[in-house]
Design an enzyme around this catalytic site. Structure first.
Site, PDB file in Angstrom:
ATOM      1  N   THR A   1       0.823  -1.203   0.000  1.00  0.00           N
ATOM      2  CA  THR A   1       0.000   0.000   0.000  1.00  0.00           C
ATOM      3  C   THR A   1       0.865   1.263   0.000  1.00  0.00           C
ATOM      4  OG1 THR A   1      -1.539   1.273   1.373  1.00  0.00           O
ATOM      5  CG2 THR A   1      -0.097  -0.248   2.531  1.00  0.00           C
TER       6      THR A   1
ATOM      7  N   LYS B   1       2.110  -3.458   7.324  1.00  0.00           N
ATOM      8  CA  LYS B   1       2.368  -3.634   5.885  1.00  0.00           C
ATOM      9  C   LYS B   1       3.835  -3.283   5.574  1.00  0.00           C
ATOM     10  CE  LYS B   1      -0.043  -4.530   2.883  1.00  0.00           C
ATOM     11  NZ  LYS B   1      -0.482  -5.830   2.275  1.00  0.00           N
TER      12      LYS B   1
HETATM   13  P1  NAD Z   1      -9.886  -7.065   1.972  1.00  0.00           P
HETATM   14  O1  NAD Z   1      -9.881  -6.713   3.432  1.00  0.00           O
HETATM   15  O2  NAD Z   1     -11.072  -6.753   1.161  1.00  0.00           O
HETATM   16  O3  NAD Z   1      -9.607  -8.636   1.802  1.00  0.00           O
HETATM   17  C1  NAD Z   1      -8.598  -9.292   2.509  1.00  0.00           C
HETATM   18  C2  NAD Z   1      -8.742 -10.777   2.213  1.00  0.00           C
HETATM   19  O4  NAD Z   1      -7.694 -11.471   2.900  1.00  0.00           O
HETATM   20  C3  NAD Z   1     -10.061 -11.387   2.692  1.00  0.00           C
HETATM   21  O5  NAD Z   1     -10.599 -12.237   1.705  1.00  0.00           O
HETATM   22  C4  NAD Z   1      -9.661 -12.173   3.926  1.00  0.00           C
HETATM   23  O6  NAD Z   1     -10.500 -13.287   4.172  1.00  0.00           O
HETATM   24  C5  NAD Z   1      -8.252 -12.594   3.564  1.00  0.00           C
HETATM   25  N1  NAD Z   1      -7.423 -12.873   4.756  1.00  0.00           N
HETATM   26  C6  NAD Z   1      -7.266 -12.094   5.847  1.00  0.00           C
HETATM   27  N2  NAD Z   1      -6.464 -12.710   6.733  1.00  0.00           N
HETATM   28  C7  NAD Z   1      -6.087 -13.883   6.172  1.00  0.00           C
HETATM   29  C8  NAD Z   1      -5.239 -14.949   6.594  1.00  0.00           C
HETATM   30  N3  NAD Z   1      -4.626 -14.926   7.791  1.00  0.00           N
HETATM   31  N4  NAD Z   1      -5.059 -16.002   5.763  1.00  0.00           N
HETATM   32  C9  NAD Z   1      -5.689 -16.050   4.557  1.00  0.00           C
HETATM   33  N5  NAD Z   1      -6.508 -15.077   4.119  1.00  0.00           N
HETATM   34  C10 NAD Z   1      -6.703 -14.005   4.914  1.00  0.00           C
HETATM   35  O7  NAD Z   1      -8.565  -6.424   1.375  1.00  0.00           O
HETATM   36  P2  NAD Z   1      -8.353  -5.535   0.069  1.00  0.00           P
HETATM   37  O8  NAD Z   1      -8.833  -4.164   0.308  1.00  0.00           O
HETATM   38  O9  NAD Z   1      -8.840  -6.292  -1.098  1.00  0.00           O
HETATM   39  O10 NAD Z   1      -6.746  -5.474   0.037  1.00  0.00           O
HETATM   40  C11 NAD Z   1      -6.002  -6.549  -0.532  1.00  0.00           C
HETATM   41  C12 NAD Z   1      -4.523  -6.222  -0.431  1.00  0.00           C
HETATM   42  O11 NAD Z   1      -4.253  -5.014  -1.133  1.00  0.00           O
HETATM   43  C13 NAD Z   1      -4.033  -5.996   1.004  1.00  0.00           C
HETATM   44  O12 NAD Z   1      -2.747  -6.560   1.130  1.00  0.00           O
HETATM   45  C14 NAD Z   1      -3.977  -4.485   1.146  1.00  0.00           C
HETATM   46  O13 NAD Z   1      -2.997  -4.091   2.070  1.00  0.00           O
HETATM   47  C15 NAD Z   1      -3.623  -4.074  -0.269  1.00  0.00           C
HETATM   48  N6  NAD Z   1      -4.097  -2.739  -0.679  1.00  0.00           N
HETATM   49  C16 NAD Z   1      -5.413  -2.395  -0.553  1.00  0.00           C
HETATM   50  C17 NAD Z   1      -5.847  -1.144  -1.007  1.00  0.00           C
HETATM   51  C18 NAD Z   1      -7.302  -0.723  -0.920  1.00  0.00           C
HETATM   52  O14 NAD Z   1      -7.615   0.431  -1.217  1.00  0.00           O
HETATM   53  N7  NAD Z   1      -8.221  -1.588  -0.543  1.00  0.00           N
HETATM   54  C19 NAD Z   1      -4.930  -0.257  -1.578  1.00  0.00           C
HETATM   55  C20 NAD Z   1      -3.586  -0.639  -1.677  1.00  0.00           C
HETATM   56  C21 NAD Z   1      -3.176  -1.885  -1.241  1.00  0.00           C
HETATM   57  O1  DAU Z   2      -4.151   4.077   0.485  1.00  0.00           O
HETATM   58  C1  DAU Z   2      -4.392   2.713   0.403  1.00  0.00           C
HETATM   59  C2  DAU Z   2      -5.236   2.273   1.577  1.00  0.00           C
HETATM   60  O2  DAU Z   2      -6.540   2.777   1.357  1.00  0.00           O
HETATM   61  C3  DAU Z   2      -5.267   0.755   1.765  1.00  0.00           C
HETATM   62  O3  DAU Z   2      -3.984   0.302   2.049  1.00  0.00           O
HETATM   63  C4  DAU Z   2      -6.219   0.389   2.908  1.00  0.00           C
HETATM   64  O4  DAU Z   2      -6.313  -1.021   3.042  1.00  0.00           O
HETATM   65  C5  DAU Z   2      -7.581   0.952   2.575  1.00  0.00           C
HETATM   66  O5  DAU Z   2      -8.467   0.686   3.645  1.00  0.00           O
HETATM   67  C6  DAU Z   2      -7.494   2.462   2.340  1.00  0.00           C
HETATM   68  O6  DAU Z   2      -7.172   3.153   3.566  1.00  0.00           O
HETATM   69  P1  DAU Z   2      -7.904   4.518   3.991  1.00  0.00           P
HETATM   70  O7  DAU Z   2      -7.814   4.660   5.448  1.00  0.00           O
HETATM   71  O8  DAU Z   2      -7.456   5.650   3.146  1.00  0.00           O
HETATM   72  O9  DAU Z   2      -9.426   4.143   3.515  1.00  0.00           O
HETATM   73  P2  DAU Z   2     -10.841   4.385   4.211  1.00  0.00           P
HETATM   74  O10 DAU Z   2     -11.877   4.011   3.204  1.00  0.00           O
HETATM   75  O11 DAU Z   2     -10.932   3.762   5.558  1.00  0.00           O
HETATM   76  O12 DAU Z   2     -10.879   5.964   4.410  1.00  0.00           O
HETATM   77  C7  DAU Z   2     -10.725   6.850   3.311  1.00  0.00           C
HETATM   78  C8  DAU Z   2     -10.708   8.270   3.876  1.00  0.00           C
HETATM   79  O13 DAU Z   2     -12.017   8.574   4.388  1.00  0.00           O
HETATM   80  C9  DAU Z   2      -9.761   8.454   5.045  1.00  0.00           C
HETATM   81  O14 DAU Z   2      -9.206   9.760   4.983  1.00  0.00           O
HETATM   82  C10 DAU Z   2     -10.648   8.340   6.283  1.00  0.00           C
HETATM   83  C11 DAU Z   2     -11.981   8.890   5.794  1.00  0.00           C
HETATM   84  N1  DAU Z   2     -13.191   8.286   6.409  1.00  0.00           N
HETATM   85  C12 DAU Z   2     -13.312   6.936   6.392  1.00  0.00           C
HETATM   86  C13 DAU Z   2     -14.417   6.321   6.935  1.00  0.00           C
HETATM   87  C14 DAU Z   2     -14.544   4.805   6.941  1.00  0.00           C
HETATM   88  C15 DAU Z   2     -14.176   9.093   6.938  1.00  0.00           C
HETATM   89  O15 DAU Z   2     -14.076  10.335   6.929  1.00  0.00           O
HETATM   90  N2  DAU Z   2     -15.277   8.486   7.486  1.00  0.00           N
HETATM   91  C16 DAU Z   2     -15.439   7.119   7.514  1.00  0.00           C
HETATM   92  O16 DAU Z   2     -16.468   6.635   8.062  1.00  0.00           O
END
Ligand code: NAD
Ligand code: DAU
Length: 372
Positions: A136, A182
């Protein structure tokens, strides 16, 4: 095209399900093994359309279980790992940091060690192998918001809110238990390359949005709340900036880097698409209202400013020119188009939402919200 046998961890989650779908459909000659523990964030409904494909196998398991992972790799003759499994929600990491260290650090280490043991036991060792770690942008810390009104920038289609960007060579400076875990996992991955010669690649991506995201994250949570006319809890003053990328564009980048990325390199992936939270939230309110046939903007009154997130990073902004210039990747969707598609998807998939938000999650959400 050569056949490959690839474990994708976390394939039942948000981004993982898009990556699994892309690989299963695009590469019928590959064997795709989705290894997922099915935590609250994992849901096999995300993959219903491909679950019966002959090149796909789901394995329910914990990445921390070294013996199981080692055995699975040998059984499936695995030559590639795309590692997405993680605990991912910053707010949860503030409440329970241990779970984040367990899965994100120890789980990644167990996978690395299992891959090392298995690959080193083969005559060809690491040849033709790859450990691809998905990370991330949060590991880089927070950027200044030194252009609060936004400014044009030569490489971003959208306006930007500062002078600095996250670049691949930036020093790590994580602030939340999530990003610290991470960051630690990223260091282990690079250490396995430097110490054992394991072929690895790491990518650091910005905020993703799109279908199948668990509705504790900003965009899906707020779409549901607007629909049901529940308050929209904006942390602090809503001035924090995030750089949003449509999830399928992230999956395409992962496909490209898995096949064409250089071993031991880091690539930043971002949307060239910075938004202040409050501006994004207003777009969400207008879009949901319009698609539900309400007067556009009539639900702005749901916006409720609440106590800020502890250690809330002010601005994330990725410079993904390395990926664009070296491998030719760029986001395919304009943000307006992506948001419209996303809002429509959540409004059309109430059954999916009911399924993932029933029971335990609702109790968690009510507690989090009432504490603010
Ligand atoms: P998510 O929370 O939607 O999904 C995580 C998945 O991992 C789930 O299916 C969960 O069951 C599985 N998991 C959790 N613990 C586990 C374990 N111990 N063993 C096996 N499986 C397990 O996550 P996401 O938002 O899809 O993110 C996926 C990856 O991308 C993560 O590594 C996250 O750090 C990275 N990432 C996410 C974002 C974002 O905006 N969502 C951005 C940049 C990077
Ligand atoms: O930048 C990548 C990351 O983006 C990933 O690595 C993380 O897994 C993913 O969860 C996300 O992190 P953020 O903390 O940026 O995402 P989130 O959706 O939780 O929040 C986005 C922004 O909105 C952040 O500034 C916090 C704010 N927020 C979030 C929630 C849930 C609010 O203001 N109110 C809320 O209820």
């Amino acid at each position: 095209m050569a056949s490959r046998s690839i474990i994708i961890t976390g394939g039942a989650g948000f981004i993982g399900s898009h990556v699994v779908r892309l690989f299963v459909k695009k590469y019928p000659e590959y064997r795709i093994i989705n290894l997922d523990k099915l935590t609250y964030a994992g849901n096999l409904d995300n993959l219903k359309d491909i679950q019966d494909c002959p090149n796909y196998r789901f394995v329910k398991g914990d990445i921390c279980d070294y013996e199981m992972v080692r055995a699975l790799m040998a059984e499936e003759h695995v030559d590639g790992i795309i590692h997405l499994a993680a605990e991912t929600h910053v707010d949860r990491s503030i409440v329970d940091p241990f779970e984040f260290a367990r899965t994100n650090v120890m789980g990644t280490l167990a996978l690395l060690q299992a891959a090392r043991q298995y690959w080193e036991s083969l005559p060809e060792r690491y040849e033709g192998k790859l450990f691809y770690h998905i990370s991330t942008d949060e590991v880089y810390g927070a950027l200044e918001l030194d252009c609060p009104d936004g400014r044009d920038c030569g490489f971003s289609a959208h306006k930007v809110y500062g002078t600095e960007f996250f670049r691949e060579e930036n020093k790590y400076n994580p602030h939340s238990p999530y990003s610290a875990a991470k960051a630690s996992s990223d260091h282990f991955v690079r250490a396995f390359h430097d110490t054992y010669g394991m072929p690895v690649v790491v990518t650091n991506c910005s905020n993703n949005y799109g279908p199948y995201q668990f509705p504790e994250k900003l965009i899906p949570l707020f779409i549901i709340n607007i629909r049901h006319r529940k308050p929209l809890p904006v942390y602090g003053k809503g001035q924090n900036v995030r750089d949003w990328l449509y999830v399928e564009d992230h999956a395409r980048a992962i496909d490209l880097i898995f096949h064409e990325g250089k071993v031991a390199e880091t690539y930043n992936i971002g949307g060239f698409n910075e938004w202040k939270n409050i501006d994004l939230i207003k777009v969400l309110v207008s879009t949901v209202d319009r698609l539900l046939g309400r007067a556009e903007g009539e639900d702005m009154g749901l916006i409720t400013y609440v106590t800020d997130r502890a250690g809330h990073d002010l601005r994330y902004a990725i410079d993904s020119r390395k990926l664009r210039d070296e491998l030719g990747w760029h986001p395919s969707l304009q943000f307006e188009e992506g948001i419209e598609k996303t809002v429509r998807w959540y409004l059309d998939h109430q059954d999916w939402l009911d399924n993932v938000t029933s029971g335990e999650y609702q109790k968690y959400y009510d507690k989090m919200y009432n504490n603010r």
